[in-house]
Design a protein around this motif. Sequence first.
Motif, mmCIF file in Angstrom:
data_model
loop_
_atom_site.group_PDB
_atom_site.id
_atom_site.type_symbol
_atom_site.label_atom_id
_atom_site.label_comp_id
_atom_site.label_asym_id
_atom_site.label_seq_id
_atom_site.Cartn_x
_atom_site.Cartn_y
_atom_site.Cartn_z
ATOM 1 N N PRO A 53 12.704 14.308 -30.647
ATOM 2 C CA PRO A 53 12.169 14.792 -31.916
ATOM 3 C C PRO A 53 13.093 15.841 -32.528
ATOM 4 N N GLN A 54 13.220 15.808 -33.824
ATOM 5 C CA GLN A 54 14.077 16.747 -34.527
ATOM 6 C C GLN A 54 13.176 17.578 -35.437
ATOM 7 N N PRO A 55 13.547 18.806 -35.720
ATOM 8 C CA PRO A 55 12.754 19.548 -36.692
ATOM 9 C C PRO A 55 12.820 18.840 -38.040
ATOM 10 N N ALA A 56 11.686 18.699 -38.690
ATOM 11 C CA ALA A 56 11.681 18.018 -39.979
ATOM 12 C C ALA A 56 12.412 18.873 -41.007
ATOM 13 N N PRO A 57 13.427 18.327 -41.682
ATOM 14 C CA PRO A 57 14.119 19.104 -42.699
ATOM 15 C C PRO A 57 13.237 19.198 -43.941
ATOM 16 N N ALA A 58 13.508 20.185 -44.779
ATOM 17 C CA ALA A 58 12.755 20.293 -46.025
ATOM 18 C C ALA A 58 13.282 19.235 -46.983
ATOM 19 N N VAL A 59 12.816 18.001 -46.806
ATOM 20 C CA VAL A 59 13.349 16.920 -47.607
ATOM 21 C C VAL A 59 12.795 16.979 -49.020
ATOM 22 N N GLN A 60 13.685 16.872 -49.964
ATOM 23 C CA GLN A 60 13.275 16.877 -51.355
ATOM 24 C C GLN A 60 13.283 15.432 -51.826
ATOM 25 N N ILE A 61 12.314 15.028 -52.598
ATOM 26 C CA ILE A 61 12.397 13.678 -53.125
ATOM 27 C C ILE A 61 12.954 13.716 -54.542
ATOM 28 N N ALA A 62 13.701 12.672 -54.856
ATOM 29 C CA ALA A 62 14.303 12.593 -56.183
ATOM 30 C C ALA A 62 13.207 12.382 -57.216
ATOM 31 N N LEU A 63 13.267 13.127 -58.301
ATOM 32 C CA LEU A 63 12.286 12.955 -59.366
ATOM 33 C C LEU A 63 12.948 12.268 -60.546
ATOM 34 N N PRO A 64 12.203 11.384 -61.198
ATOM 35 C CA PRO A 64 12.745 10.730 -62.371
ATOM 36 C C PRO A 64 12.775 11.701 -63.533
ATOM 37 N N SER A 65 13.454 11.310 -64.582
ATOM 38 C CA SER A 65 13.454 12.117 -65.779
ATOM 39 C C SER A 65 12.107 11.913 -66.452
ATOM 40 N N LEU A 66 11.233 12.889 -66.318
ATOM 41 C CA LEU A 66 9.843 12.674 -66.701
ATOM 42 C C LEU A 66 9.274 13.913 -67.383
ATOM 43 N N PRO A 67 9.144 13.865 -68.710
ATOM 44 C CA PRO A 67 8.572 15.017 -69.409
ATOM 45 C C PRO A 67 7.109 15.207 -69.012
ATOM 46 N N ILE A 68 6.687 16.447 -68.911
ATOM 47 C CA ILE A 68 5.315 16.737 -68.499
ATOM 48 C C ILE A 68 4.317 16.111 -69.475
ATOM 49 N N ASN A 69 4.704 16.032 -70.749
ATOM 50 C CA ASN A 69 3.768 15.470 -71.725
ATOM 51 C C ASN A 69 3.446 14.005 -71.461
ATOM 52 N N THR A 70 4.413 13.273 -70.918
ATOM 53 C CA THR A 70 4.160 11.881 -70.549
ATOM 54 C C THR A 70 3.118 11.824 -69.432
ATOM 55 N N MET A 71 3.228 12.747 -68.499
ATOM 56 C CA MET A 71 2.269 12.759 -67.395
ATOM 57 C C MET A 71 0.885 13.150 -67.889
ATOM 58 N N VAL A 72 0.852 14.121 -68.788
ATOM 59 C CA VAL A 72 -0.436 14.530 -69.339
ATOM 60 C C VAL A 72 -1.070 13.353 -70.090
ATOM 61 N N GLY A 73 -0.244 12.635 -70.869
ATOM 62 C CA GLY A 73 -0.744 11.478 -71.606
ATOM 63 C C GLY A 73 -1.346 10.426 -70.681
ATOM 64 N N MET A 74 -0.670 10.191 -69.579
ATOM 65 C CA MET A 74 -1.170 9.221 -68.611
ATOM 66 C C MET A 74 -2.492 9.675 -68.005
ATOM 67 N N MET A 75 -2.590 10.961 -67.681
ATOM 68 C CA MET A 75 -3.843 11.476 -67.105
ATOM 69 C C MET A 75 -4.978 11.371 -68.124
ATOM 70 N N GLU A 130 -8.718 17.410 -59.108
ATOM 71 C CA GLU A 130 -7.827 18.374 -59.742
ATOM 72 C C GLU A 130 -7.245 17.789 -61.037
ATOM 73 N N GLY A 131 -6.913 16.490 -60.991
ATOM 74 C CA GLY A 131 -6.407 15.799 -62.177
ATOM 75 C C GLY A 131 -7.455 15.808 -63.293
ATOM 76 N N ALA A 132 -8.693 15.514 -62.913
ATOM 77 C CA ALA A 132 -9.777 15.475 -63.898
ATOM 78 C C ALA A 132 -10.004 16.877 -64.486
ATOM 79 N N ARG A 133 -9.905 17.890 -63.609
ATOM 80 C CA ARG A 133 -10.075 19.269 -64.064
ATOM 81 C C ARG A 133 -8.973 19.631 -65.075
ATOM 82 N N PHE A 134 -7.752 19.194 -64.767
ATOM 83 C CA PHE A 134 -6.619 19.451 -65.660
ATOM 84 C C PHE A 134 -6.914 18.898 -67.051
ATOM 85 N N VAL A 135 -7.348 17.618 -67.082
ATOM 86 C CA VAL A 135 -7.586 16.960 -68.368
ATOM 87 C C VAL A 135 -8.635 17.705 -69.187
#
Length: 448
Positions: A280-302, A355-360
């Motif tokens: 077993p190895q210590p889990a590295p702080a792996v970052q996942i790649a994020l797409p180019s995604l404006p927050i407003n698009t996410m809000v619209g989807m929610m 939490e998503g519903a609360r945000f909306v």
Amino acid sequence: MTMPASAPAGPDHDELIRIVGCRQAYHKESAADLVVLDDVHLTLRSGEIVGLLGRSGSGKSTLLRIIAGLLPPTSGQVLWKGHELQGPAPGIAMVFQSFALFPWLTVQKNVELGLEAKGVPAAERERLAENAIDLIGLGGYENAYPKELSGGMRQRVGLARALVVHPDLLLMDEPFSALDVLTAENLRTDLIELWAERRLPIKSVLLVTHNIEEAVLMCDRILVFSSNPGRVAHELTVPFAHPRNREAPAFRQVVDRIYALMTRRAPIVSEAELPGEEGPQPAPAVQIALPSLPINTMVGMMETLAADPLDGRADLPLLASRLQLELDDLFPLGESLQLLEFAELEDGDIILTQEGARFVQSTHDERKHILWHSLLHNIPLVRTIRAVLDERPNHRASAERFRDELEDSMSPDYAKQTLQTLIGWARYAELFDFDEEADQLFLDEEAS
Ligand code: ADP
Ligand code: MG
């Protein structure tokens, strides 16, 4: 699991390519190697169109370059007609997403290029190129230059150039994705018709795509690729004759099934593999790649999700057609919402969390506050950035350093895009800001 579920379509079952246990890793100075492909197995045979379906960055193009003999894998075996592949094989041709035509050459000369390299005499080159140009529907355009052609016609030239050498295997890397919807559909239909009538001078096609419907429309067999690292996670046979009807219930069922396979929980935030497998190895702080995604698009989807008639839950294929989005737009959106714990992906559905519903339902100021907490809680790099900025007396830090940190788990391009996306989200939440000229992150007075 990597064996086909049933016998491949077509009269000829000859094996063309066999890949056994392929791995592709890119060396990183500062951290563990970036493993792009791991333990990939696949077989391609004469008589079939095989689709390779996977998300952006999952390693599809890398695998195609390996099969084309342009990139030797880090380890594993690539057999072409039973022999180890050593560089580009004469029986394999490739069509690129970006057409890759020479602007200073006519259509005719662009198509002849593939033959020149093989030492085919001029008269024969001319004849073969004319045949390929006619076949692909560009007869009459032999003397035109690429800049005089539309995108769809340019891609036809790209196809003719690949077909002119009569390859056994045609590799296509997202060949329709740079075209508008109608042009792409037109070209797909023409290609399938030529294939079904056995007029294409090829034996087999490997089609890389991120478009589920395109794969189900064109392919006899579909390999679903997982990300981080890329490998063949699922395989499906598509048993329908051409031409296929997208509206047919059986067609929709296959599309739904693939959506379900691709939204299983597991591969979404997987940890990059470490070199060696000793213990077993210590889990590295792996970052996942994020797409180019404006927050407003996410809000619209929610907001769409929360509203009637969806009420917090939607079938992804349905939502995709409602929002006119493709897989490549929809999945990153869904996964980013999942990352922020505003939504869940489950068996082809997206479900808004509490939490998503609360945000909306919240006011703009409350939304900032909710996002602030979500970013700090769910994205380790945001925590690091904020801690560094809080600590510094001038509350500024070079963005370069955080891009470097991201490059431990992704390519420089993805690192740049990921930081840019995070900056956009952090600005909305007033968590930190970015000074583009100085390339520095900073806290403005209110935030600090
Ligand atoms: P896809 O075609 O599925 O979008 P790619 O094969 O282009 O995926 O890339 C897979 C991953 O490998 C990505 O994270 C990409 O950034 C990385 N990658 C590709 N080429 C290189 C390279 N030469 N050096 C470092 N990383 C690379
Ligand atoms: Mg690619």
